[in-house]
Scaffold this active site. Structure first.
Site, short mmCIF file in Angstrom:
data_model
loop_
_atom_site.label_atom_id
_atom_site.label_comp_id
_atom_site.label_asym_id
_atom_site.label_seq_id
_atom_site.Cartn_x
_atom_site.Cartn_y
_atom_site.Cartn_z
N ALA A 137 -2.93 -9.03 -1.22
CA ALA A 137 -1.99 -8.15 -1.91
C ALA A 137 -2.68 -7.14 -2.82
O ALA A 137 -2.34 -5.96 -2.83
CB ALA A 137 -1.00 -8.99 -2.71
N ALA A 197 0.82 -1.21 0.00
CA ALA A 197 0.00 0.00 0.00
C ALA A 197 0.85 1.25 0.00
O ALA A 197 0.61 2.19 -0.78
CB ALA A 197 -0.94 0.00 1.21
N ALA A 224 7.15 -9.23 -2.34
CA ALA A 224 6.04 -10.16 -2.53
C ALA A 224 6.05 -11.20 -1.42
O ALA A 224 6.68 -12.26 -1.54
CB ALA A 224 6.15 -10.84 -3.90
N CYS A 269 3.78 -13.13 -0.66
CA CYS A 269 3.13 -14.35 -1.14
C CYS A 269 4.15 -15.32 -1.75
O CYS A 269 3.84 -16.50 -1.92
CB CYS A 269 2.07 -14.02 -2.17
SG CYS A 269 0.74 -12.96 -1.54
N ASP A 273 -2.99 -3.94 4.89
CA ASP A 273 -3.39 -4.97 5.86
C ASP A 273 -3.79 -4.40 7.21
O ASP A 273 -4.31 -5.14 8.05
CB ASP A 273 -2.25 -5.98 6.05
CG ASP A 273 -2.02 -6.82 4.80
OD1 ASP A 273 -2.78 -6.66 3.83
OD2 ASP A 273 -1.06 -7.62 4.80
N SER A 295 8.42 -3.03 -0.76
CA SER A 295 7.79 -3.45 -2.01
C SER A 295 8.13 -4.90 -2.37
O SER A 295 8.55 -5.20 -3.48
CB SER A 295 8.23 -2.52 -3.15
OG SER A 295 7.42 -2.68 -4.27
N VAL A 349 8.25 5.20 12.66
CA VAL A 349 7.38 6.26 13.16
C VAL A 349 6.78 5.79 14.48
O VAL A 349 6.11 4.76 14.54
CB VAL A 349 6.27 6.59 12.15
CG1 VAL A 349 5.30 7.60 12.74
CG2 VAL A 349 6.88 7.14 10.86
N ARG A 368 12.11 7.24 -9.15
CA ARG A 368 10.74 7.69 -8.86
C ARG A 368 10.72 8.92 -7.97
O ARG A 368 9.66 9.41 -7.60
CB ARG A 368 9.95 6.55 -8.22
CG ARG A 368 9.90 5.30 -9.10
CD ARG A 368 8.87 4.32 -8.67
NE ARG A 368 8.87 3.14 -9.53
CZ ARG A 368 7.97 2.16 -9.49
NH1 ARG A 368 6.98 2.23 -8.60
NH2 ARG A 368 8.04 1.14 -10.30
#
Length: 462
Positions: free
Chosen positions: A313, A19, A48, A50, A295, A46, A88, A78
């Protein structure tokens, strides 16, 4: 929920996975002049998750292969200010400031908009022996690396998997492939609770045929270690059940996940009925300029219209991307969830979407009726096909499609047809009459999903 805001200042993201990084990238594309800062307390972003069972199995050689975009790429290509190793620890919504800790230092960062993408953690049951060497949960890449190293170092002959969900089934395949004798312990009467019972039973039968010993309605009490003064002291050797113990030189505990909401709650962010962060259709929380996704957050269910917590995901990626678009200047709804999922269990595929549990359907006011149909995945004369079992559920009164569960050696991805039907609130007859593609190598004339819809429609009208 809070109103849409035009607050000035950087877009700050807490959490650098699906996210968070989707939001950061999209916000920067929408508004290149916007400063975007991402704080991730770990070192991986970033990635995976899964794919971790396939890393443990050996199908994926390195953890780095599971990373979709590297931190360097986010920073250099980017133009996202990504800071790993930064946690945080506090949010001050009155001052629009977050407090960050890193390497013993503490500093404040202001924000114009804030996304909380703190994810979820593996549930750690209060079992005796959870701290023993060789007892693991599997939620992040560091845990996958630790399990792999433990197998390489200690060469366990036996393993216990606690929990018969996605993690349990996929990990059973991975450990079996590495020559480990696997036992699975599930306290419920069947595995794969989100799936229909016929699907779960087919998976259980197949997994047992691969040598996995599945114990249903079996509660785990804890884990034992060696205590003979040897080097094995403190290392797991058995799983403790009621009145007996079973050998286990490696344990994977996969009994579910819990949303990480503590940071949000301490700032006054409200949680919903599921315990995850409550959000509106744009991912906004009750606090001005504060969003939540992934999540740790709820999403509205396609079938019920009510908040649900489905940590998958695509749900996280899609919501993050939508919030990034909104923050960048193009208000975009985060979308709803149907809980669509697919699973590989050795040589079987299992998939599900929507509501397939009759009790749950009745709780939301539906009168569920279902049918299970076994249908060929290809034309009967074309080689290589197999049977696909489709359990389809609909509401008796409206004939609205509510959900489906599929299992077979191939073709379970057809669940996407039903997921689309759910999003479009199709009835059985409308699903039955869809013009789906046909050619002998891919499907019979009547696709298995269409066949199930046809049979269930006939059951209701007959």
């Amino acid at each position: 929920m809070s109103e849409m805001s035009n607050a000035s200042g950087p877009f700050v993201v807490v959490g650098g996975d699906a996210a968070g990084m989707s939001a950061a990238s999209k916000a920067k594309r929408e508004n290149p002049d916007l400063d975007v800062v991402v704080f991730e307390q770990g070192e991986w972003v970033s990635y995976a998750a899964c794919g971790m069972p396939y890393y443990l199995k050996g199908d994926v050689e390195t953890l780095e292969e599971l990373v979709a975009v590297t931190p360097e790429a986010f920073r250099e290509h980017r133009d996202v200010d990504l800071r790993t190793g930064h946690e945080v620890v506090d949010i001050d919504p009155d001052a629009n400031v977050v407090t960050v800790e890193t390497d013993g230092d503490r500093f404040e960062q202001s924000y114009g908009s804030l996304l909380i993408g703190t994810g979820a953690r593996a549930v750690v049951p209060p079992f005796d022996g959870m701290g023993l060497d060789g007892v693991f949960t599997l939620r992040g890449l560091d845990e996958a690396a630790a399990i792999d190293e433990y197998i390489e170092t200690h060469d366990p002959e036996t393993a216990a998997i606690v929990g018969g969900g996605y993690v349990g089934i996929e990990t059973a395949e991975a450990l079996t492939a590495r020559g480990i004798d696997v036992s699975m312990f599930e306290m419920e009467s069947r595995t794969l609770q989100p799936f229909a019972e016929p699907t779960a039973r087919a998976v259980e039968k197949h997994v047992r045929e691969q040598g996995v010993d599945i114990h249903l309605e079996t509660a785990v009490r804890g884990f034992e270690s060696g205590d003979d003064g040897s080097a094995d002291d403190g290392r797991v050797i058995a799983v403790t059940l009621d009145g007996r113990a079973e050998p286990a030189e490696l344990v994977i505990v996969g009994v579910g996940v819990a949303p990480n909401v503590e940071l949000a709650e301490s700032a006054g962010v409200e949680t919903g009925p599921t315990g995850a962060i409550a959000t509106d259709e744009y991912g906004r929380t009750n606090l001005p300029d504060v969003y939540a996704a992934g999540d740790c957050a709820e999403a509205d269910h396609v079938v019920t219209g009510e908040p649900d917590h489905v940590p998958l995901a695509l749900t996280a990626n899609r919501a993050g991307r939508a919030i990034g678009s909104t923050v960048g200047g193009d208000p975009t709804p985060v979308g709803r969830t149907a809980g669509t999922a697919i699973l590989k269990a050795f040589d079987l595929e299992a998939a599900r979407t929507g509501i397939v549990d009759a009790e749950r359907a009745r709780a939301y006011g539906f009168d569920p009726v279902s049918v299970t149909v076994d249908a060929p995945t290809r034309a009967h004369y074309y080689p290589g096909g197999s049977e696909l079992s489709v359990t389809l559920v609909a509401d008796r009164g409206s004939e609205r499609v509510l959900g489906a569960s599929l299992v077979g050696e191939e073709g379970a991805k057809r669940v996407d047809t039903v997921a689309t039907a759910l999003e479009s609130t199709l009835t059985l007859s409308e699903l039955r009459d869809l013009d789906l593609a046909y050619a002998p190598p891919f499907s019979p004339v009547w696709d298995p999903v269409l066949t199930a819809a046809k049979v269930l429609d006939g059951k209701l009208s007959g």
